[in-house]
Design a protein around this motif. Structure first.
Motif, short mmCIF file in Angstrom:
data_model
loop_
_atom_site.label_atom_id
_atom_site.label_comp_id
_atom_site.label_asym_id
_atom_site.label_seq_id
_atom_site.Cartn_x
_atom_site.Cartn_y
_atom_site.Cartn_z
N ALA A 24 -49.66 -21.50 -41.67
CA ALA A 24 -48.96 -22.43 -42.55
C ALA A 24 -47.46 -22.33 -42.36
O ALA A 24 -46.75 -23.33 -42.27
CB ALA A 24 -49.33 -22.14 -44.01
N GLN A 25 -46.94 -21.08 -42.29
CA GLN A 25 -45.50 -20.89 -42.08
C GLN A 25 -45.06 -21.45 -40.74
O GLN A 25 -44.02 -22.11 -40.62
CB GLN A 25 -45.17 -19.40 -42.17
CG GLN A 25 -43.71 -19.09 -41.89
CD GLN A 25 -42.79 -19.70 -42.92
OE1 GLN A 25 -42.69 -19.22 -44.03
NE2 GLN A 25 -42.11 -20.77 -42.55
N GLU A 26 -45.84 -21.20 -39.71
CA GLU A 26 -45.50 -21.69 -38.38
C GLU A 26 -45.49 -23.21 -38.35
O GLU A 26 -44.60 -23.83 -37.75
CB GLU A 26 -46.51 -21.15 -37.37
CG GLU A 26 -46.21 -21.59 -35.93
CD GLU A 26 -47.22 -21.03 -34.95
OE1 GLU A 26 -47.28 -21.55 -33.82
OE2 GLU A 26 -47.96 -20.09 -35.31
N LEU A 27 -46.48 -23.82 -38.99
CA LEU A 27 -46.56 -25.28 -39.02
C LEU A 27 -45.34 -25.88 -39.70
O LEU A 27 -44.73 -26.82 -39.19
CB LEU A 27 -47.84 -25.71 -39.74
CG LEU A 27 -48.06 -27.21 -39.92
CD1 LEU A 27 -48.16 -27.90 -38.58
CD2 LEU A 27 -49.33 -27.46 -40.74
N MET A 28 -44.95 -25.33 -40.86
CA MET A 28 -43.81 -25.87 -41.58
C MET A 28 -42.50 -25.58 -40.86
O MET A 28 -41.59 -26.41 -40.85
CB MET A 28 -43.77 -25.28 -42.98
CG MET A 28 -44.84 -25.81 -43.92
SD MET A 28 -44.81 -27.62 -44.09
CE MET A 28 -43.27 -27.85 -44.96
N SER A 29 -42.37 -24.42 -40.25
CA SER A 29 -41.15 -24.10 -39.50
C SER A 29 -40.99 -25.04 -38.31
O SER A 29 -39.90 -25.54 -38.03
CB SER A 29 -41.19 -22.65 -39.03
OG SER A 29 -41.19 -21.77 -40.13
N ARG A 30 -42.08 -25.25 -37.59
CA ARG A 30 -42.02 -26.17 -36.45
C ARG A 30 -41.65 -27.57 -36.91
O ARG A 30 -40.82 -28.25 -36.30
CB ARG A 30 -43.37 -26.20 -35.74
CG ARG A 30 -43.35 -27.07 -34.47
CD ARG A 30 -44.72 -27.20 -33.84
NE ARG A 30 -45.26 -25.90 -33.47
CZ ARG A 30 -46.32 -25.37 -34.03
NH1 ARG A 30 -46.97 -26.01 -34.99
NH2 ARG A 30 -46.75 -24.19 -33.64
N TYR A 31 -42.24 -27.99 -38.02
CA TYR A 31 -41.94 -29.32 -38.55
C TYR A 31 -40.47 -29.42 -38.95
O TYR A 31 -39.81 -30.45 -38.71
CB TYR A 31 -42.84 -29.62 -39.74
CG TYR A 31 -42.59 -30.97 -40.38
CD1 TYR A 31 -43.09 -32.13 -39.81
CD2 TYR A 31 -41.84 -31.08 -41.54
CE1 TYR A 31 -42.85 -33.37 -40.39
CE2 TYR A 31 -41.60 -32.30 -42.14
CZ TYR A 31 -42.12 -33.44 -41.55
OH TYR A 31 -41.87 -34.67 -42.14
N ALA A 32 -39.92 -28.37 -39.57
CA ALA A 32 -38.52 -28.38 -39.99
C ALA A 32 -37.59 -28.55 -38.79
O ALA A 32 -36.62 -29.32 -38.84
CB ALA A 32 -38.19 -27.10 -40.75
#
Length: 374
Positions: free
Chosen positions: A191-199
């Protein structure tokens, strides 16, 4: 009695509404006398007067920077049904097209019924007076978005892709529910990786546009709101946001880019749930133990995220000026909203609670930021 009109309502109703509003600032004996005077006019007139009094109290509350969902969160639980009904009744007269998206979202989440009173009138009207008193006592807050009768104006940036949010919420929900630490760790890391990549992807897309900061408030459940606010601050600082705690209200003000705020709120909410679950299984039962546990938990999470943030770098140097511009926008917005901030330390006095909190934070279902590609 000559006709007098206030807020577009008949004079008799307006006068009785004013009496209810005045009763909210009086002592209990005098207030009860005013309530009985209004009740003598019967259910229909008393209901209209109650609605008018609540309407005026809410109008003044919006002018002091409050939002509908915040008003519901701030009042005592015994008044939540009444305030929800009052907000629904009041906001029906606002043109939806002119409302800011935040207002539209919060009003869409209301499940309200009209403000109605029936026999016996006095207890119902007394509750209205109590709610008006609570609303009038709420303090001025920084204006986050335009009020209901103001032009919506520009937002703080594009909304986060709902498809991404659905995936992240699903991953965090699984992480919070699984009894297996390794599985929870992997789900939270994803979840953290997905949101960081999206940011970082959004930073690339908006590189040629002025970087804007926005703000929101996150309400905390009691007890132990101070250490919970520390936990929110730990997540906020790791995601390029600033935070400030309102101890008397039990909420945290957050300033950042819209995408970063979404990440912060999601992860902070998830970590708060995880800390509550860890505390429920802790051996200590005293207040000092639980307070120390949560302070230590927030402290250790802050350490973990700070250490991890030092290793997170976007692979493209083109993002460096974009992120710097965002940081400047966040600082400017934060300074404008909160010019008189004071720092206060939260202490803990129970050594065993502190030790247990550190251990629980080390097992928290949130992996540190990982290196992601822009």
């Amino acid at each position: 009695m000559g006709a007098m009109r206030t807020y577009g309502r008949p004079g008799s109703v307006a006068l009785l509404a004013a009496r209810l509003t005045e009763a909210a600032a009086l002592g209990p004996v005098t207030a009860l006398d005013r309530v009985r005077q209004v009740a003598e006019h019967g259910p229909a007139v008393a209901t209209a007067a109650a609605a008018a009094s609540l309407s005026r109290a809410l109008e003044l509350l919006w002018q002091r920077g409050w939002l509908p969902g915040e008003a519901i969160a701030a009042v005592p639980k015994g008044l939540s049904t009444l305030v929800t009904a009052a907000i629904g009744h009041e906001c029906r007269r606002y043109p939806t097209a002119r409302l800011h998206p935040v207002w539209r979202t919060q009003l869409a989440e209301l499940d309200s019924a009209p403000v109605e009173l029936s026999e016996p009138l006095v207890p119902g009207l007394s509750q209205v007076v109590e709610l008006v008193s609570v609303l009038m006592a709420l303090p001025q807050l920084p204006r986050l978005v335009p009020g209901p009768c103001e032009a919506a104006g520009p937002s703080g940036g594009p909304a986060v892709d709902p498809r991404v949010m659905v995936k992240v919420r699903g991953l965090l929900a699984k992480a919070e529910s699984t009894p297996f630490a390794a599985e929870a760790e992997a789900l939270s890391a994803k979840a953290q990786e997905l949101m960081s990549r999206y940011a970082f992807e959004q930073a690339v897309i908006t590189a040629d546009h002025p970087q804007q900061a926005t703000a929101r408030r996150l309400w905390l459940s009691g007890p132990y709101q101070a250490p919970k606010a520390q936990l929110v601050d730990a997540v906020a600082s790791a995601n390029r946001c600033r935070s400030v705690f309102y101890p008397r209200l039990g909420c945290v003000g957050l300033v950042g880019h819209e995408t970063d705020l979404e990440i912060t709120e999601l992860l902070a909410t998830s970590l708060t749930t995880q800390s509550a679950r860890a505390l429920a299984h802790a051996p200590g039962r005293t207040r000092a133990y639980r307070h120390a546990f949560l302070v230590a938990y927030a402290h250790r999470v802050h350490q973990r995220l700070t250490e991890a943030a030092a290793h997170v770098r976007p692979s493209s140097t083109a993002l460096v000026p974009v992120l710097a511009s965002r940081e400047a926008a966040v600082e400017a917005k934060f300074t404008a909203l909160f010019p008189g901030i004071r720092t206060r330390r939260t202490t803990a006095t129970n050594p065993s609670g502190w030790t247990a909190g550190l251990a629980a934070a080390d097992q928290a279902d949130l992996h540190p930021h990982r290196r992601v590609a822009s």
